[in-house]
Design a protein around this motif. Structure first.
Motif: not given
Ligand SMILES: *Cc1c(COP(=O)(O)O)cnc(C)c1O
Length: 436
Positions: A70, A91-92, A112-116, A120, A135
């Motif tokens: 990122k 992250v996406s 990663h990422s807190n909202n997949k 996604d 996450d």
């Protein structure tokens, strides 16, 4: 004026013109136009190699270094990082897609990422990314289902929040864990996720992840998080017999934005963390897990420089002097967003005394569009002069926007005295590309 040259890839050439990666920035600005992102490929590769070597020496052969992409995400960066043998953290789906377009091996991609979203997750499963860093509970359940539908068993780490304040280097008290990322350790949510991950038929729990610091210069934060994480892993082993194969300590090592900031001793810091982990594992009788680190900023920041052309100089008597440049918060939002410091140089007047203080501001219709206040520059600076902002390789291009319908600058790579475009300049036509 060497006091301002904050990175070894900067120097001053003939007629007081700044050189970056050995090249005359006035010539580069003349050829490519401004605003212009420059990136020193040698420096990126050196940073990758230093991390990789240090991790191997201090953590052992099982360790790996992930570039947190990122910080700067475009196709050519993934090619470099792949050649240097690093893994990447994405992250996406956009970052996964870009890595794939660069031929980056998907087994070395960590998502990663807190909202997949379900989409996604399905995309990343279909692409066969190596690891998911899970996450939240919703993700754990959705991933288990989607991996099952795809007929695979997905390797995962759990991201836990060890409750450490990176600014005070203290473990904060129970209940003060307020991060939007990860499962809080203190209130039992991490335990719950751990048990759910072990139960999940289509998930293979490989270990744990945490990320607490940012712009950190010494290893204290990493020592403290390693300690909290290893104690936690030892407790889980005592309760369940589960032994983690991996421990990922996240990113966050600092870079030098100002001359008064130190230059990070990567090797020394990693050696210190490695020695601590070995000792701690020995004390707990815990088999040393494969350790990973995820530097983003410290891989690319000092490999970047942004060039602008001055358009206007405005003196408001007794109050402030402005230098307006042809870019701004659209290509570098970091001062506007969190008052990030930068070293700003008069790129083609390097031999003149910097005797007047200016606020260097952007071209956007927004008073907060400031690149950096309080910058000493030559009093005679005027329209047509060049301004260089140093250490812009991280979180500049990757955060760029089209606010005010301003096209994003190109990213030009400098390598062995050569230069080439890695990302071309957006055109006015590009701006209309998505308009239906
Ligand atoms: C942002 C981030 C990193 C990289 O942080 P830097 O400060 O750029 O080194 C690493 N890991 C995670 C999970 C992150 O969110």
């Amino acid at each position: 004026m060497n006091e301002s040259l904050i990175c070894a890839n900067l120097s001053v050439g003939d007629e007081g013109v700044l050189r970056f990666a050995g090249q005359d920035v006035r010539a580069l600005a003349g050829y490519y136009g401004t605003p212009l992102y420059l990136m020193d490929e040698r420096r990126i590769r050196d940073n990758c190699r230093r991390y990789r070597r240090a991790a191997e020496e201090s953590f052992g052969g099982q360790s790996c270094v992930l570039y947190a992409s990122k910080a700067a995400s475009f196709r050519y960066i993934y090619e470099i990082v792949n050649e240097e043998g690093l893994h990447v953290d994405v992250v996406s789906p956009g970052e996964i897609h870009t890595a794939a377009a660069a031929g980056f091996p998907m087994e070395r991609v960590w998502f990663h990422s807190n909202n997949k979203s379900d989409e996604d997750i399905a995309y990343a499963v279909e692409m066969r990314v190596g690891f998911f860093v899970v996450d939240c509970m919703e993700e754990l359940e959705a991933l288990d289902r989607i991996a099952g539908e795809a007929g695979i068993r997905q390797d995962v780490l759990l991201r836990v929040t060890p409750g450490i304040d990176p600014h005070t280097f203290e473990a904060v008290a129970t209940g003060k864990v307020d991060s939007k990322f990860g499962f809080p350790m203190a209130d039992g949510q991490a335990d719950e996720a751990f048990h759910a991950a072990l139960r999940a038929e289509n998930l293979a729990l490989r270990g744990f992840h945490c990320h607490v610091g940012s712009q950190v210069f010494d290893s204290d934060v990493f020592l403290l998080s390693a300690e909290v994480m290893l104690d936690y892993m030892a407790r889980l082993r005592a309760e369940t017999g589960y032994v983690a194969e991996r421990l990922d300590l996240g990113g966050g090592y600092g870079v030098r934005y100002l001359p008064e900031q130190p230059e990070l001793d990567i090797e020394g810091n990693i050696a210190c963390v490695g020695a601590f982990i070995r000792k701690k594992c020995a004390a707990l009788g815990y088999p040393m897990p494969a350790i990973s680190l995820e530097p983003g900023r410290s891989i690319v920041a000092d490999a970047g420089l942004t060039l602008y052309t001055v358009g206007a100089v405005k003196r408001i008597l007794g109050l402030v002097n402005y230098v307006s440049v042809d870019g701004g918060m659209t290509d570098n939002v970091r001062y506007a967003m969190y008052h990030a410091p930068y070293t700003v140089l008069p790129a083609d007047r390097m031999n003149e005394p910097r005797d007047t203080v200016f606020s260097v501001v952007g071209r956007c219709c927004e008073s907060g569009d400031v690149i950096q206040p309080g910058v000493p520059l030559p009093d005679g600076i005027r329209r047509g002069d060049l301004i260089a902002v140093c250490t812009t390789g991280a979180y500049n291009y990757s955060m760029a926007s089209n606010y005010n319908r301003i096209p994003r600058p190109p990213v030009v790579m400098l390598r062995d005295g050569d230069c080439f475009t890695a990302v071309r300049r957006e055109s006015l036509e590009d701006l209309l590309r998505l308009d239906a």
